[in-house]
Design an enzyme around this catalytic site. Structure first.
Site, PDB file in Angstrom:
ATOM      1  N   HIS A   1     -32.036  16.437  -7.774  1.00  0.00           N
ATOM      2  CA  HIS A   1     -32.374  17.796  -7.353  1.00  0.00           C
ATOM      3  C   HIS A   1     -32.720  17.800  -5.865  1.00  0.00           C
ATOM      4  CE1 HIS A   1     -34.097  21.807  -7.326  1.00  0.00           C
ATOM      5  NE2 HIS A   1     -35.127  21.298  -6.677  1.00  0.00           N
TER       6      HIS A   1
ATOM      7  N   GLY B   1       0.805  -1.226   0.000  1.00  0.00           N
ATOM      8  CA  GLY B   1       0.000   0.000   0.000  1.00  0.00           C
ATOM      9  C   GLY B   1       0.830   1.264   0.000  1.00  0.00           C
TER      10      GLY B   1
HETATM   11  C1  LIG Z   1       0.402  13.239   4.608  1.00  0.00           C
HETATM   12  C2  LIG Z   1       0.203  12.990   3.140  1.00  0.00           C
HETATM   13  C3  LIG Z   1      -1.065  13.043   2.599  1.00  0.00           C
HETATM   14  C4  LIG Z   1      -1.267  12.811   1.239  1.00  0.00           C
HETATM   15  N1  LIG Z   1      -2.539  12.858   0.752  1.00  0.00           N
HETATM   16  C5  LIG Z   1      -2.760  12.621  -0.562  1.00  0.00           C
HETATM   17  C6  LIG Z   1      -4.079  12.609  -1.078  1.00  0.00           C
HETATM   18  O1  LIG Z   1      -5.054  12.801  -0.358  1.00  0.00           O
HETATM   19  N2  LIG Z   1      -4.250  12.358  -2.396  1.00  0.00           N
HETATM   20  C7  LIG Z   1      -3.197  12.124  -3.230  1.00  0.00           C
HETATM   21  O2  LIG Z   1      -3.438  11.899  -4.430  1.00  0.00           O
HETATM   22  N3  LIG Z   1      -1.923  12.123  -2.771  1.00  0.00           N
HETATM   23  C8  LIG Z   1      -1.675  12.355  -1.464  1.00  0.00           C
HETATM   24  N4  LIG Z   1      -0.396  12.318  -0.971  1.00  0.00           N
HETATM   25  C9  LIG Z   1       0.731  11.988  -1.882  1.00  0.00           C
HETATM   26  C10 LIG Z   1       0.806  10.468  -2.101  1.00  0.00           C
HETATM   27  O3  LIG Z   1       0.810   9.799  -0.866  1.00  0.00           O
HETATM   28  C11 LIG Z   1       2.030  10.050  -2.908  1.00  0.00           C
HETATM   29  O4  LIG Z   1       2.180  10.894  -4.017  1.00  0.00           O
HETATM   30  C12 LIG Z   1       1.866   8.609  -3.407  1.00  0.00           C
HETATM   31  O5  LIG Z   1       1.642   7.748  -2.329  1.00  0.00           O
HETATM   32  C13 LIG Z   1       3.094   8.165  -4.211  1.00  0.00           C
HETATM   33  O6  LIG Z   1       2.903   6.845  -4.630  1.00  0.00           O
HETATM   34  P1  LIG Z   1       4.086   5.975  -5.219  1.00  0.00           P
HETATM   35  O7  LIG Z   1       3.459   4.706  -5.692  1.00  0.00           O
HETATM   36  O8  LIG Z   1       4.889   6.755  -6.178  1.00  0.00           O
HETATM   37  O9  LIG Z   1       5.077   5.696  -3.992  1.00  0.00           O
HETATM   38  P2  LIG Z   1       4.832   5.117  -2.525  1.00  0.00           P
HETATM   39  O10 LIG Z   1       3.419   5.097  -2.142  1.00  0.00           O
HETATM   40  O11 LIG Z   1       5.787   5.837  -1.638  1.00  0.00           O
HETATM   41  O12 LIG Z   1       5.273   3.592  -2.650  1.00  0.00           O
HETATM   42  C14 LIG Z   1       6.596   3.195  -2.828  1.00  0.00           C
HETATM   43  C15 LIG Z   1       6.758   1.783  -2.281  1.00  0.00           C
HETATM   44  O13 LIG Z   1       7.995   1.235  -2.733  1.00  0.00           O
HETATM   45  C16 LIG Z   1       8.590   0.484  -1.682  1.00  0.00           C
HETATM   46  N5  LIG Z   1      10.019   0.394  -1.958  1.00  0.00           N
HETATM   47  C17 LIG Z   1      10.925   1.411  -1.989  1.00  0.00           C
HETATM   48  N6  LIG Z   1      12.152   0.934  -2.326  1.00  0.00           N
HETATM   49  C18 LIG Z   1      12.023  -0.401  -2.518  1.00  0.00           C
HETATM   50  C19 LIG Z   1      12.908  -1.443  -2.890  1.00  0.00           C
HETATM   51  N7  LIG Z   1      14.213  -1.224  -3.142  1.00  0.00           N
HETATM   52  N8  LIG Z   1      12.419  -2.723  -2.992  1.00  0.00           N
HETATM   53  C20 LIG Z   1      11.119  -2.989  -2.737  1.00  0.00           C
HETATM   54  N9  LIG Z   1      10.209  -2.019  -2.389  1.00  0.00           N
HETATM   55  C21 LIG Z   1      10.665  -0.756  -2.285  1.00  0.00           C
HETATM   56  C22 LIG Z   1       8.247   1.303  -0.438  1.00  0.00           C
HETATM   57  O14 LIG Z   1       8.317   0.487   0.733  1.00  0.00           O
HETATM   58  C23 LIG Z   1       6.815   1.763  -0.746  1.00  0.00           C
HETATM   59  O15 LIG Z   1       5.860   0.844  -0.263  1.00  0.00           O
HETATM   60  C24 LIG Z   1      -0.157  12.541   0.389  1.00  0.00           C
HETATM   61  C25 LIG Z   1       1.130  12.481   0.928  1.00  0.00           C
HETATM   62  C26 LIG Z   1       1.322  12.694   2.283  1.00  0.00           C
HETATM   63  C27 LIG Z   1       2.721  12.601   2.841  1.00  0.00           C
END
Ligand SMILES: Cc1cc2nc3c(=O)[nH]c(=O)nc-3n(C[C@H](O)[C@H](O)[C@H](O)COP(=O)(O)OP(=O)(O)OC[C@H]3O[C@@H](n4cnc5c(N)ncnc54)[C@H](O)[C@@H]3O)c2cc1C
Length: 478
Positions: A443, A40
């Site tokens: 509505h 997640g």
């Molecule tokens: C407080 C907060 C609130 C937010 N609210 C919103 C919102 O309401 N709506 C919205 O659209 N965005 C929101 N965001 C932004 C959003 O959370 C991020 O932009 C989004 O989660 C990025 O997704 P991602 O898949 O790029 O990376 P991530 O969700 O960071 O996932 C990356 C995954 O890769 C794994 N990983 C890393 N390196 C390795 C490796 N070498 N081998 C195996 N696994 C690895 C990590 O453990 C992680 O699980 C919010 C951010 C924050 C901090």
């Protein structure tokens, strides 16, 4: 050492990776998804999902206040520990459900830390030792880290960052400083203020939520509403020094003033994680800020390796990561056919004044060569908003005067986070503003207000033939 051979390997099971894995599998690829920590990613474990749950309770508290003496009486208080328990249970349940969903789509989950050995080989260091994965295509979705501020060293206890902010909450601290007036700073300020903290929000720039698609009018109204609920907003100001002292943080601001806070949140953007994947060794091109460079198909400088979500910079939202996941998931399975287009991805902000925006603002549209006009619809005329005693807000719709093509919009006020999808659909439709003409609405509803308010503009357009409408940035991108 066990070797698994597959069509597509996705590294990182956050919003982007999860979506990419499912999409590639739907397109017929055999997919392996690697995750080192909790499934997640940020979105489920520490960002969007827990934030949404807590923001909803904060919104209920806020709404209840507006009906005191108008149908509600007594006093309502937030109970943060109970809200946290609710949020924890929610995340646990969703975490359990996710692997089952991946299984439904025949995606194989592999637990462990991934390292790139070559453009088609990955080593995964997991609980049962190292495993090798050979894949014809690789999607990197490993996210980013909160940007550090040298003057505000995070200790995850008194000075927290955007990733540790929600996990660090147990009771509402009496006083909180939020550094950074972007979406996360604003959302955190609202949430904590509603649960009883006295919040100060500092932003170094001249306005809050400095995103081009969010209009100045929206940012100004947001600031006013935050002040109405008691948040102290200070713009054009930064932190010069923050020092943890006994049970608090002493802060000196750039104007020389000083104050003590029980908790400080640093929410000033995101930066690349340390390169534990081995990107540099493979020669993957990164930009000046260290984010992985990709082309329109989300392929990196190394053919066959794609990068999505926060890792590659650009809009740092889960909504954008999900968009990337869909595009890259299809491209790895079917060849590069789909291009990314962030004009289609809505930006949503949950606070005392919800805001959702998509596409182009008036300025952006002008710069892109359109002849934009803006329809401004204040919520004051909305039957539903009046019935809800909640008529602070408005809708702005940007369209091309010449063709009627919808270019974007900004919705400010209750219901924005859902209403925005009507705009998304209209922006992507070749019918543009006409999308609204023959729609039936419930509505009273906010959607209905949007349709009604467009009537005068549609009248003029109806005179012209529908064929005037030409595919533009949205339709063409498909
Ligand atoms: C407080 C907060 C609130 C937010 N609210 C919103 C919102 O309401 N709506 C919205 O659209 N965005 C929101 N965001 C932004 C959003 O959370 C991020 O932009 C989004 O989660 C990025 O997704 P991602 O898949 O790029 O990376 P991530 O969700 O960071 O996932 C990356 C995954 O890769 C794994 N990983 C890393 N390196 C390795 C490796 N070498 N081998 C195996 N696994 C690895 C990590 O453990 C992680 O699980 C919010 C951010 C924050 C901090």
């Amino acid at each position: 050492v066990t070797t698994t051979i597959c069509d597509v390997a996705v590294i990182g099971c956050g919003a982007g990776g999860y979506k990419a894995a499912i999409t590639a599998s739907q397109c017929g690829a055999q997919v392996v998804l690697i995750e080192s920590e909790s499934v997640g990613g940020s979105c489920l474990n520490r960002a969007c999902v827990p934030k949404k749950a807590l923001a909803h309770i904060a919104t209920l508290l806020c709404k209840a206040q507006t009906f005191m003496g108008h149908g509600l009486k007594g006093q309502i208080f937030g109970d943060l520990p109970a809200a946290i328990a609710f949020k924890d249970k929610l995340i646990q349940d969703l975490r359990r459900g996710l692997p089952m969903r991946l299984k439904q789509f025949a995606v194989e989950m592999v637990k462990g830390q991934a390292r790139l050995l070559s453009p088609q080989r990955i080593a995964v260091d997991g609980p049962d030792g190292t495993r090798l994965i050979e894949a014809r295509r690789i999607i990197l979705a490993t996210g980013a880290a909160p940007r550090a501020l040298a003057c505000c060293p995070v200790d995850h206890k008194f000075i927290v960052d955007a990733d540790s902010f929600i996990a660090s909450l147990s009771v509402a601290p009496p006083t909180v400083l939020c550094v950074g007036g972007g979406t996360i700073g604003v959302e955190a300020a609202f949430l904590l203020q509603q649960f009883g903290s006295a919040v100060t929000l500092v932003e170094r720039g001249p306005r809050l939520v400095d995103r081009p698609v969010v209009s100045d009018r929206a940012a100004t109204l947001l600031e006013r509403r935050l002040k109405d609920i008691g948040v102290t907003v200070r713009k054009g100001l930064t932190v010069r020094r923050a020092q943890v002292v006994e049970n608090g943080v002493d802060v000196q601001f750039s104007d020389g003033t000083e104050a003590r806070f029980d908790r400080v949140l640093v929410a000033v953007g995101r930066e690349p994680r340390p390169d534990d994947l081995g990107l540099q060794a493979l020669g993957l091109l990164c930009d000046a800020n260290g984010f992985v460079v990709t082309n329109d198909y989300l392929e990196t400088s190394v053919p066959g390796i794609y990068a999505i979500g926060d890792l590659k910079g650009g809009p740092m939202t889960a909504a954008a990561a999900l968009h990337d996941g869909r595009i890259a998931g299809e491209n790895v399975a079917r060849g590069n056919t789909r291009k990314r287009n962030y004009n289609q991805v809505p930006l949503v902000l949950d606070s005392v004044l919800p805001i959702a925006a998509v596409g182009l603002s008036e300025d952006m549209a002008e710069a892109a060569g359109f002849t934009p006009d803006v329809v401004y619809i204040p919520f004051g005329g909305s039957v539903k908003a009046r019935a809800y005693n909640d008529s602070v807000g408005f809708i702005e719709i940007v369209y091309d005067e010449e063709t009627g093509q919808m270019l974007g919009g900004c919705i400010v006020g209750a219901g924005a986070d859902e209403l925005v999808h009507l705009l998304v659909a209209a922006c992507r439709s070749r019918r543009g503003l006409w999308s609204f003409t023959d729609l039936d609405y419930g509505h009273p509803s906010w959607s209905e207000d949007m349709g009604t308010a467009l009537d005068p503009y549609l009248g003029a357009l109806v005179q012209s033939a529908n064929t005037l409408f030409r595919p533009g940035i949205y339709a063409a991108a498909d």
